[in-house]
Motif scaffolding. Structure first.
Motif, PDB file in Angstrom:
ATOM      1  N   SER A 170      22.547  34.927  16.583  1.00 42.01           N
ATOM      2  CA  SER A 170      23.549  35.401  15.634  1.00 42.01           C
ATOM      3  C   SER A 170      24.214  34.197  14.987  1.00 42.01           C
ATOM      4  O   SER A 170      24.467  33.179  15.642  1.00 42.01           O
ATOM      5  CB  SER A 170      24.602  36.258  16.343  1.00 42.01           C
TER       6      SER A 170
ATOM      7  N   THR B 121      30.355  37.668   7.716  1.00 42.25           N
ATOM      8  CA  THR B 121      29.297  38.582   8.136  1.00 42.25           C
ATOM      9  C   THR B 121      28.436  37.923   9.203  1.00 42.25           C
ATOM     10  O   THR B 121      28.035  36.768   9.051  1.00 42.25           O
ATOM     11  CB  THR B 121      28.411  38.976   6.939  1.00 42.25           C
TER      12      THR B 121
ATOM     13  N   HIS C 247      24.940  37.605  11.027  1.00 43.11           N
ATOM     14  CA  HIS C 247      23.526  37.861  10.770  1.00 43.11           C
ATOM     15  C   HIS C 247      22.737  37.625  12.053  1.00 43.11           C
ATOM     16  O   HIS C 247      22.969  36.646  12.767  1.00 43.11           O
ATOM     17  CB  HIS C 247      23.003  36.937   9.668  1.00 43.11           C
TER      18      HIS C 247
ATOM     19  N   VAL D  52      18.415  32.517   7.306  1.00 40.88           N
ATOM     20  CA  VAL D  52      18.260  33.336   8.503  1.00 40.88           C
ATOM     21  C   VAL D  52      16.892  34.003   8.439  1.00 40.88           C
ATOM     22  O   VAL D  52      16.645  34.834   7.556  1.00 40.88           O
ATOM     23  CB  VAL D  52      19.376  34.397   8.604  1.00 40.88           C
TER      24      VAL D  52
ATOM     25  N   ARG E  57      21.299  33.114   3.126  1.00 37.32           N
ATOM     26  CA  ARG E  57      22.463  33.950   3.422  1.00 37.32           C
ATOM     27  C   ARG E  57      23.777  33.343   2.972  1.00 37.32           C
ATOM     28  O   ARG E  57      24.837  33.864   3.306  1.00 37.32           O
ATOM     29  CB  ARG E  57      22.530  34.221   4.931  1.00 37.32           C
TER      30      ARG E  57
END
Length: 252
Positions: A101, A107, A109, A207, A212
């Motif tokens: 993660s 956020t 991801h 990612v 991202r």
């Protein structure tokens, strides 16, 4: 090893390979099913493997996943039929794979393969600091750095000089094209914190290969294992190499 299975889900975009897998399931005495109710999921291709792993329920409650792709210790096309039969018979090994993660713009991801920090312009060097844990820190100038799971260690990380990892051995941290004659790669158990100390060009956060966002210089970014997903691995049944058998050597 596990129990024999009869309901198998087959997912993937390559219809020709997916069809071969489905036929192999039927020939082994199994039947194809929906991923939500299947006892095993056969994921064909990198995208299907990624989606199956990243989309798994927290805690590994979903059916185990067999990666079908032409790299690493996954099942390739040459051994496809035999591998499916092993899964149906319950002979496949259950192996836990980590899920990473990383946060970007508020956020979180999830990544099945790797998380990369890469300059937008090729061959433009930035300066990185990586907190490896246990009071260890690495500083280097490079085009980027990649943090890879065992499933992803045979891709970008390996091309950059990183080790090939087996499940349970940790995650790899590998500089990309470092500006030095001596390059190191590291293996850590659970996670690292990456900071961009100086950037001549913007540094993108990737990612599983997808962009991202942009990494803010001086702001630490944590990459860590947040879950573990059950996968399947086919045991190696190759006959032993006679050249390694002492009884067959001249020294016996």
């Amino acid at each position: 090893m596990g129990d024999p299975v009869s309901r198998v889900a087959v997912v993937g975009a390559d219809e020709s390979v997916v069809d071969r897998v489905r036929r192999a399931v039927r020939s082994a005495g199994g039947r194809t099913d929906d991923p939500a109710t299947a006892e095993a999921v056969l994921a064909v291709g990198d995208e299907a493997v990624r989606d199956a792993i990243v989309g798994s329920s927290p805690g590994g409650a979903d059916a185990p996943i067999l990666p079908v792709r032409e790299r690493g210790d996954a099942v390739g096309s040459a051994s496809l039929r035999e591998a499916v039969h092993e899964v149906i018979r319950g002979n496949a090994l259950r192996v836990e794979q980590p899920v990473l993660s990383v946060g970007s713009d508020g956020t979180a991801h999830r990544a099945a393969f790797d998380v990369g920090f890469v300059t937008d312009e090729p061959a433009r060097i930035s300066e990185y600091a990586v907190d490896l844990g246990d009071r260890r820190e690495a500083d280097f100038r490079a085009d980027g750095v990649v943090v890879a799971t065992p499933l992803g260690s045979d891709h970008y990380a390996n091309a950059a000089g990183g080790p090939l990892l087996t499940a349970g051995s940790g995650i790899a941290v590998v500089p990309i094209a470092p500006f030095t004659t001596r390059s190191n790669a590291w293996v850590v158990p659970e996670g690292v914190t990456v900071s961009v100390r100086r950037d001549a060009e913007p540094v993108s956060l990737l990612v599983d290969g997808d962009r991202r966002g942009i990494v803010t210089p001086g702001r630490p970014v944590r990459v860590e294992v947040v879950d573990r997903v059950r996968t399947l691995r086919i045991p190696d049944r190759s006959p032993p190499d006679p050249s390694t058998d002492r009884k067959g050597s001249n020294n016996s």
